[in-house]
Design an enzyme around this catalytic site. Sequence first.
Site, PDB file in Angstrom:
ATOM      1  N   HIS A   1       0.806  -1.228   0.000  1.00 16.15           N
ATOM      2  CA  HIS A   1       0.000   0.000   0.000  1.00 16.15           C
ATOM      3  C   HIS A   1       0.840   1.280   0.000  1.00 16.15           C
ATOM      4  CE1 HIS A   1      -3.228  -2.763   1.198  1.00 16.15           C
ATOM      5  NE2 HIS A   1      -4.112  -1.807   1.043  1.00 16.15           N
TER       6      HIS A   1
ATOM      7  N   HIS B   1      -2.994  -1.622  -4.758  1.00 16.14           N
ATOM      8  CA  HIS B   1      -4.264  -0.919  -4.487  1.00 16.14           C
ATOM      9  C   HIS B   1      -4.183   0.436  -5.177  1.00 16.14           C
ATOM     10  CE1 HIS B   1      -7.753   0.807  -2.698  1.00 16.14           C
ATOM     11  NE2 HIS B   1      -7.852  -0.045  -1.700  1.00 16.14           N
TER      12      HIS B   1
ATOM     13  N   GLU C   1     -13.613  -8.831  -0.278  1.00 18.30           N
ATOM     14  CA  GLU C   1     -14.302  -7.550  -0.537  1.00 18.30           C
ATOM     15  C   GLU C   1     -14.459  -7.302  -2.029  1.00 18.30           C
ATOM     16  OE1 GLU C   1     -11.337  -5.155   1.523  1.00 18.30           O
ATOM     17  OE2 GLU C   1     -12.528  -5.282   3.340  1.00 18.30           O
TER      18      GLU C   1
ATOM     19  N   CYS D   1     -16.805   2.757   1.391  1.00 19.32           N
ATOM     20  CA  CYS D   1     -15.786   3.344   0.499  1.00 19.32           C
ATOM     21  C   CYS D   1     -16.056   3.015  -0.966  1.00 19.32           C
ATOM     22  CB  CYS D   1     -14.398   2.793   0.829  1.00 19.32           C
ATOM     23  SG  CYS D   1     -13.697   3.414   2.343  1.00 19.32           S
TER      24      CYS D   1
ATOM     25  N   CYS E   1     -10.743   2.461   6.985  1.00 17.75           N
ATOM     26  CA  CYS E   1     -10.864   3.263   5.759  1.00 17.75           C
ATOM     27  C   CYS E   1     -12.203   3.998   5.664  1.00 17.75           C
ATOM     28  CB  CYS E   1     -10.671   2.376   4.540  1.00 17.75           C
ATOM     29  SG  CYS E   1     -11.697   0.904   4.552  1.00 17.75           S
TER      30      CYS E   1
END
Length: 612
Positions: free
Chosen positions: A134, A186, A314, A332, A398
């Site tokens: 990330h 990501h 997810e 998100c 997040c």
Amino acid sequence: MASKITIPDLKKIRVTDPLFSHYAGMVAKKMIPVQWEILNGKQGQSRCFCIDNFRIAGGTLQGEHRGVVFGDTDAYKWLEAVAYCANNGETEYIPQADELIEIIGQAQQPDGYLNTYFTVCHPELRWKNLTEGHELYSAGHLIEAAVAYYNATGKRRLLDIAAKFADLICQTFGDGEGQLPGYPGHQEIELALVKLWRVTGEERYLKTARFFIDCRGRTPNYLLREMNDPNHKVIFPELRNYDPSYSQSHVRPVEQKTMEGHAVRAMYQCSAMADLADIQQDEALRNACQTLWDNVTKRRMYITGGIGSSGLLERFTVDYDLPNDRMYCESCASIGLMMFGQRMAAMFHDASYYETVERALCNTVLGGVSAAGDRYFYVNPLESNGDHHRQAWYGCACCPSQISRFLPSIGNYIYGTSDKALWVNLFIGNTTEVTIDGKKVVMKQETDYPWDGLVKLTVTSEQPLGKELRIRIPGWCKSYTLSVNGNKVDSTTDKGYTVIKEWKTGDLIVLNMDMPVEKVSADPRVRQNTGKRALQRGPLVYCLEETDNAKDFADLALTPTSSFEVKDEPDNLGGIRSIKAISNGQTLHFIPYYAWDNRKAGKMKVWIDYQE
Ligand code: FUB
Ligand code: ZN
């Protein structure tokens, strides 16, 4: 070439709407101060170590890095929220923000690198685990915060920090000699670099954003190669047996036909693709955006604007697989969908994209936060057994900071301006100033939308503008009237906008949309909703909660002859309109979906049995 649509400066947009100014106000009054405490590790169970991590990386505190690898983004999104609130005149958190920016600055390495996890724990692994680390995602959030903070305050410190890191990223990544031909596991850096380009005009940022899109999905797969390296250090064990579609790196973005993988990653990628397609007038990229948009909105999206059918990783699953209870629909992801839709509408000059933007906004996104502004949903199911509740914070946090950075920037979604027209996309009470062709223009909307379909609009301009007014007619609206100064207008419509050509400064334009209760059925291929209906009024999807319907909750059903009564409840759930349905002698009490889980815990459902 179609003229470009520009979004007015957020600083010049005052949201006056009762519903949305309430939500934006909660960010400044509740979410930012509470999150500040959390970021500083002062909130009991919901402890987070984000600011201490920066201090440790900056050498002003001894200790170990704690929390998730992308924990830095909690601070960045907090700063972004502070910036947007400052635009709205809420500046009380600027001193804390400046303090935090100094702490962040101290954690920046001499060459510009900035990431607390890798700096403290694994400096030797810098850029070596793009799949899981990330670093570029976190950099993207730093850049977004910096641009927002600079735009709101004119202060350069965070922008300079971000630009220094962005410069390092531009030097590090690319196809040139000594550069890494890699890309983030990501996505996020891409759309952030576009923002940085907009504010600085530096072409290298746009070039690197484009590089990250273009090199994604090349063969051999860069991320797979990393994961298969014998020296690879695993961060997320659940990602073993890595499937590149999880990060949309299974095929080049321009060739992607279906929305795959992790939903937030997909939305951030598509938002950047749409930015680049529009800026660079790239037809292949534009077509790919359209294909992906159609796939997600026609086959993989919930009635609430939620996306991502599987909690496992997810992610998206397959067309028409939309389970109502065991699913994901991350807050998100719906905000990401709004970001993508806003860019699509601007690129194609087409109001239909705003159907989805509004659907996501009025249902999942508003539902992402409690009525009191103190708890957040990560996952947004359409059916609950009574055991799903918002939380004050999450280990992977997040969503709370995403919601708090988003709500005060809602003004970005209301208008657009172009050579040809003023575009009205969302009905949210506001006063907005724009300068068009050197002329000062004030646009004003008054409305009680989404409770009522009456919208009053005035545009005042120092000198005649010579532009059309294009007002979106929502897809849910089957009949409406339009008048200018009380005289009915028969306007033409174009791509979902009613087009008013004849108007002058100070005219009162009134759009009045009928807003009946509608019984909606799902596409028959969605097997989870066979024999069911949902209620929708205007853009709002409704649900049943056990607290209003305790008796026989499981047996409640709608029928073809159900009658509906809309009730104004100013003192319930912050002020709502509820729906009472009478069906076969049963009474069903519906509330807007976004308002669920704010009272006594209990069952909830959106899709209701339908007895023909
Ligand atoms: O990986 C960073 C963020 O955490 C993602 O965007 C969310 O889905 C959550 O997994
Ligand atoms: Zn989230």
